[in-house]
Every structure is written in C-alpha cells, then in structure tokens.
Design a protein around this motif. Structure first.
Motif, mmCIF file in Angstrom:
data_model
loop_
_atom_site.group_PDB
_atom_site.id
_atom_site.type_symbol
_atom_site.label_atom_id
_atom_site.label_comp_id
_atom_site.label_asym_id
_atom_site.label_seq_id
_atom_site.Cartn_x
_atom_site.Cartn_y
_atom_site.Cartn_z
ATOM 1 N N MET A 100 62.760 -4.633 58.961
ATOM 2 C CA MET A 100 63.133 -3.241 58.634
ATOM 3 C C MET A 100 64.179 -3.162 57.517
ATOM 4 S SD MET A 100 63.102 -1.533 62.448
ATOM 5 C CE MET A 100 63.086 0.142 61.819
ATOM 6 N N THR A 101 64.166 -4.090 56.613
ATOM 7 C CA THR A 101 65.024 -3.993 55.435
ATOM 8 C C THR A 101 64.358 -3.056 54.425
ATOM 9 O OG1 THR A 101 63.949 -5.956 54.541
ATOM 10 C CG2 THR A 101 66.024 -6.279 55.707
ATOM 11 N N PRO A 102 65.084 -2.278 53.635
ATOM 12 C CA PRO A 102 66.548 -2.301 53.499
ATOM 13 C C PRO A 102 67.279 -1.352 54.461
ATOM 14 C CG PRO A 102 65.608 -0.898 51.842
ATOM 15 C CD PRO A 102 64.453 -1.416 52.632
ATOM 16 N N LEU A 103 66.550 -0.702 55.399
ATOM 17 C CA LEU A 103 67.243 0.209 56.317
ATOM 18 C C LEU A 103 68.297 -0.548 57.124
ATOM 19 C CD1 LEU A 103 67.596 2.882 57.812
ATOM 20 C CD2 LEU A 103 65.733 2.192 59.346
ATOM 21 N N VAL A 104 67.923 -1.726 57.647
ATOM 22 C CA VAL A 104 68.859 -2.530 58.433
ATOM 23 C C VAL A 104 69.676 -3.410 57.486
ATOM 24 C CG1 VAL A 104 69.075 -4.313 60.183
ATOM 25 C CG2 VAL A 104 67.361 -2.501 60.451
ATOM 26 N N GLN A 105 70.978 -3.190 57.492
ATOM 27 C CA GLN A 105 71.860 -3.988 56.634
ATOM 28 C C GLN A 105 72.151 -5.345 57.275
ATOM 29 O OE1 GLN A 105 76.466 -3.531 55.929
ATOM 30 N NE2 GLN A 105 75.418 -1.989 54.692
ATOM 31 N N SER A 106 72.425 -5.343 58.589
ATOM 32 C CA SER A 106 72.681 -6.595 59.298
ATOM 33 C C SER A 106 72.523 -6.353 60.790
ATOM 34 C CB SER A 106 74.086 -7.122 58.992
ATOM 35 O OG SER A 106 75.049 -6.211 59.468
ATOM 36 N N SER A 107 72.355 -7.428 61.521
ATOM 37 C CA SER A 107 72.263 -7.329 62.983
ATOM 38 C C SER A 107 73.001 -8.517 63.589
ATOM 39 C CB SER A 107 70.795 -7.294 63.439
ATOM 40 O OG SER A 107 70.096 -8.425 62.951
ATOM 41 N N THR A 108 73.770 -8.211 64.647
ATOM 42 C CA THR A 108 74.599 -9.241 65.276
ATOM 43 C C THR A 108 74.292 -9.281 66.768
ATOM 44 O OG1 THR A 108 76.351 -8.797 63.672
ATOM 45 C CG2 THR A 108 76.960 -10.072 65.633
ATOM 46 N N TYR A 109 74.068 -10.497 67.278
ATOM 47 C CA TYR A 109 73.755 -10.646 68.703
ATOM 48 C C TYR A 109 75.052 -10.747 69.512
ATOM 49 C CZ TYR A 109 72.142 -12.742 73.054
ATOM 50 O OH TYR A 109 71.899 -13.006 74.384
ATOM 51 N N GLU A 110 75.089 -10.028 70.635
ATOM 52 C CA GLU A 110 76.219 -10.111 71.547
ATOM 53 C C GLU A 110 75.692 -10.477 72.928
ATOM 54 O OE1 GLU A 110 80.069 -7.394 71.984
ATOM 55 O OE2 GLU A 110 78.421 -6.590 73.196
ATOM 56 N N SER A 111 76.108 -11.635 73.402
ATOM 57 C CA SER A 111 75.645 -12.105 74.717
ATOM 58 C C SER A 111 76.392 -11.368 75.830
ATOM 59 C CB SER A 111 75.880 -13.608 74.843
ATOM 60 O OG SER A 111 77.275 -13.868 74.833
ATOM 61 N N SER A 112 75.943 -11.584 77.066
ATOM 62 C CA SER A 112 76.614 -10.954 78.214
ATOM 63 C C SER A 112 78.043 -11.470 78.351
ATOM 64 C CB SER A 112 75.820 -11.251 79.497
ATOM 65 O OG SER A 112 74.528 -10.678 79.425
ATOM 66 N N GLN A 113 78.239 -12.768 78.091
ATOM 67 C CA GLN A 113 79.585 -13.337 78.177
ATOM 68 C C GLN A 113 80.501 -12.711 77.118
ATOM 69 O OE1 GLN A 113 76.789 -15.091 78.207
ATOM 70 N NE2 GLN A 113 76.818 -15.888 80.313
ATOM 71 N N GLU A 114 79.990 -12.536 75.911
ATOM 72 C CA GLU A 114 80.800 -11.930 74.847
ATOM 73 C C GLU A 114 81.103 -10.467 75.169
ATOM 74 O OE1 GLU A 114 79.288 -14.518 70.968
ATOM 75 O OE2 GLU A 114 78.161 -12.754 71.665
ATOM 76 N N ALA A 115 80.111 -9.762 75.706
ATOM 77 C CA ALA A 115 80.320 -8.355 76.061
ATOM 78 C C ALA A 115 81.400 -8.230 77.139
ATOM 79 C CB ALA A 115 79.013 -7.733 76.546
ATOM 80 N N TYR A 116 81.368 -9.152 78.124
ATOM 81 C CA TYR A 116 82.382 -9.127 79.185
ATOM 82 C C TYR A 116 83.767 -9.440 78.626
ATOM 83 C CZ TYR A 116 84.742 -10.186 83.585
ATOM 84 O OH TYR A 116 85.618 -10.199 84.645
ATOM 85 N N LYS A 117 83.831 -10.385 77.700
ATOM 86 C CA LYS A 117 85.114 -10.731 77.081
ATOM 87 C C LYS A 117 85.683 -9.533 76.310
ATOM 88 C CE LYS A 117 87.113 -13.851 73.638
ATOM 89 N NZ LYS A 117 86.807 -14.925 72.652
ATOM 90 N N HIS A 118 84.827 -8.865 75.544
ATOM 91 C CA HIS A 118 85.284 -7.688 74.780
ATOM 92 C C HIS A 118 85.730 -6.572 75.715
ATOM 93 C CE1 HIS A 118 82.608 -9.156 71.233
ATOM 94 N NE2 HIS A 118 83.779 -9.772 71.266
ATOM 95 N N PHE A 119 84.998 -6.427 76.846
ATOM 96 C CA PHE A 119 85.369 -5.378 77.808
ATOM 97 C C PHE A 119 86.751 -5.670 78.403
ATOM 98 C CE2 PHE A 119 85.337 -3.666 82.168
ATOM 99 C CZ PHE A 119 85.143 -2.326 81.877
ATOM 100 N N LYS A 120 87.011 -6.947 78.711
ATOM 101 C CA LYS A 120 88.324 -7.305 79.265
ATOM 102 C C LYS A 120 89.443 -7.059 78.256
ATOM 103 C CE LYS A 120 87.832 -11.545 80.653
ATOM 104 N NZ LYS A 120 88.200 -12.834 81.281
ATOM 105 N N GLU A 121 89.170 -7.383 76.996
ATOM 106 C CA GLU A 121 90.194 -7.188 75.959
ATOM 107 C C GLU A 121 90.484 -5.704 75.747
ATOM 108 O OE1 GLU A 121 89.119 -11.195 73.334
ATOM 109 O OE2 GLU A 121 88.500 -9.196 72.629
ATOM 110 N N SER A 122 89.427 -4.869 75.860
ATOM 111 C CA SER A 122 89.603 -3.430 75.618
ATOM 112 C C SER A 122 90.157 -2.703 76.840
ATOM 113 C CB SER A 122 88.259 -2.789 75.216
ATOM 114 O OG SER A 122 87.720 -3.431 74.085
ATOM 115 N N ASN A 123 89.909 -3.257 78.039
ATOM 116 C CA ASN A 123 90.336 -2.581 79.275
ATOM 117 C C ASN A 123 91.044 -3.579 80.193
ATOM 118 O OD1 ASN A 123 88.636 0.137 79.001
ATOM 119 N ND2 ASN A 123 87.278 -1.581 78.480
#
Length: 302
Positions: A93-116
């Motif tokens: 889907m380029t050029p509509l999509v500039q970039s895409s980044t994968y976030e695993s469940s472990q990374e999502a949990y880490k970010h949630f802990k840092e934010s809350n």
C-alpha cells in the motif's frame, strides 16, 4: 487643508463627547481583541493539526485468547501467519503507508507499565492481556478510512484504531471557542458601529453652527467632513492600540502560566500575534471612517 485646523477640530470633538468617545474606544478595543483572538485560535488549531497529525498512527490490533467471545476473534488468538499477511498487505500500500512498526504483546505491556505506573490493573494482568499490533504511519493521515476498510474484518484482526479520534475532541473544543469568539466579535462590532454613529451624530449636532458657516463660505464637502471622519478614526485607532495590548498581554499570560499547566500543547508564538495587529488597526480605523462618512452624508446633508 491645514493639518493644524483638522487636529484642533479632532481635539474639540473628543473633549465635547468625552464619555461617548471612551465608550467607542472600549467597544472597538473589545470587538477587535475578540476578532484577533478568533484569528489566533484558528492559527492555533491549524498549528496543532500540523504537529499532531504528523505524529498520530493507525493501530491494527490482533486477537488474543481472551477475545474468543468477540465475533471478530471467534477463531481464537491471531497466528503468526495472519500477522505476517497483514504486514505483506501493508507493504503493497505504498505510497499511502509511510512505515509500519510491529509491537509485540511484551512490548505493549512494557509501554503500558511505563505510561501507567500506578494503575492497579498491573497486578492483575500480564503481557498475554495485551494485543500485538502493527503501528502504521500514513503519508496522508486523513486517509485512515482506506486502511480501515482494507484490514477491518481480516482473519486475526480485532480492530483498526485511528489515534486522531483522541485529538478530535480537543480540536472540536478549540473550534467551538473560535466560533464563540467570532459570534461575540460580530455583536461587539455592531455595538461599536452604533456608538460611532451616535458619537458622530452628536458631534455634528453640537457643531452645526460651525459647519453651516463653512458651507456658506463655500467649503467643500470633504473639508467639512474630514474633522468628523478623522475624529472617529482616531478613536478607533486608540481602540486598536488597546486591543493590541490585550492580545500581547494574553500571549504572555498563555506562555507564562497556561503553557506550564498544559504541557502537551505547543502554543503559537508572539510573531503570530504581531502579524494580526496591523489587520486589526486597518479594520478598526476603516470601519470607523466608513461609518462616519455615511452618517455625515445623512445628518449634515453636505
């Protein structure tokens, strides 16, 4: 025309109708300050859109085991092949999509802990409760619907969320403030016009003997009208200066106090305020001069 005569007539007119002149100055100042505030709020909204829309992402969340009761996730947690297939479709889907980044469940949990860090749910949930996702950055953030229609309902996809929805409430509030300032500005300009017209009428009536003599000795229409027009324009100029002072004072208030309380907003700078001031002066003086001109045509019959 002798400038000294015009200036002396302006001084006489302002002294004779001092209270009404003060009312004109104050009403013009308030109406122009609101007009300037409306323009600055518009600039603030546009500035925030440019800043935040460039940072927002579209998130494609995948199903986890706990979502088995959801219609979209009745087949269970998303498989690695389903996650990889979404990535492959995004790459097409380029050029509509500039970039895409994968976030695993472990990374999502880490970010949630840092934010809350103080959230009591942290003790009850773990990484398995956080969905893996693709964070997609678009070249044109307004094309969110294309991504939603392409991936909503795909196998393994739970939802497609646009972060712009979080900001729309804030932008809606600012647009509401801008509209309210515009409506009040129109009302105040109408009041200012009425005051200018009445002030010019009173001034013309109080000096009807002088203007009558001037007409009898052959003075031109412009010569008779000029002191009255200049008087109204001068009062509007004072109002414009006062309105400019209010806007500059408001700028320092916002940056000195409000900016510390609302740290996530980058407020527009002093240059934006200074850019609005010349427009306010021109509008204020022009409005007063035009109102005085048409008022004199009716009441002086020159």
């Amino acid at each position: 025309m002798r400038a000294q005569f015009v200036l002396s007539e302006i001084g006489v007119g302002l002294r004779r109708n001092l209270t009404m002149t003060i009312a004109v100055v104050v009403s013009v100042a308030l109406s122009l300050a609101l007009a300037g505030a409306s323009l600055l709020v518009r600039d603030q909204v546009n500035s925030m859109k440019d800043y935040w829309y460039d940072k927002v992402e579209v998130s494609i969340y995948f199903c986890i085991k706990a979502d088995h009761n959801s219609p979209q996730c009745s087949a269970g947690a998303a498989t690695d092949d389903q996650v990889a297939q979404v990535k492959a479709d995004l790459d097409k889907m380029t050029p509509l999509v500039q970039s895409s980044t994968y976030e695993s469940s472990q990374e999502a949990y880490k970010h949630f802990k840092e934010s809350n860090p103080d959230n009591p749910l942290l003790a009850a949930v773990g990484p398995d409760a956080m969905p893996q996702s693709w964070r997609v950055k678009l070249n044109d953030p307004t094309k969110f619907d294309v991504i939603q229609s392409a991936f909503a309902g795909k196998p393994g996809v739970k939802s497609v969320d646009d972060q712009r929805k979080i900001l729309e409430n804030l932008f809606g509030l600012l647009r509401g403030l801008q509209t309210a300032a515009f409506v009040i500005m129109v009302l105040m300009l109408f009041v200012a016009l009425l005051l200018i017209v009445n002030t010019v009428r009173v001034s013309a009536f109080s000096r009807r003997r002088e203007t009558g003599i001037m007409r009898l000795v052959g003075a031109s229409n412009f010569y008779v009208q000029m002191p009255f027009i200049a008087e109204a324009a001068f009062a509007a100029l004072l109002g414009s200066v006062l309105a400019s002072g209010l806007l500059i004072g408001g700028h320092f208030f916002v940056h000195g106090w409000l900016a510390k309380k609302v740290g996530f907003i980058t407020f527009i700078g002093l240059s934006s305020v200074l850019a609005v001031i010349p427009l306010l002066v021109v509008v204020g003086m022009g409005m007063a001069a035009i109102a005085a001109f048409f008022t004199l045509r009716k009441y002086l019959k020159v």
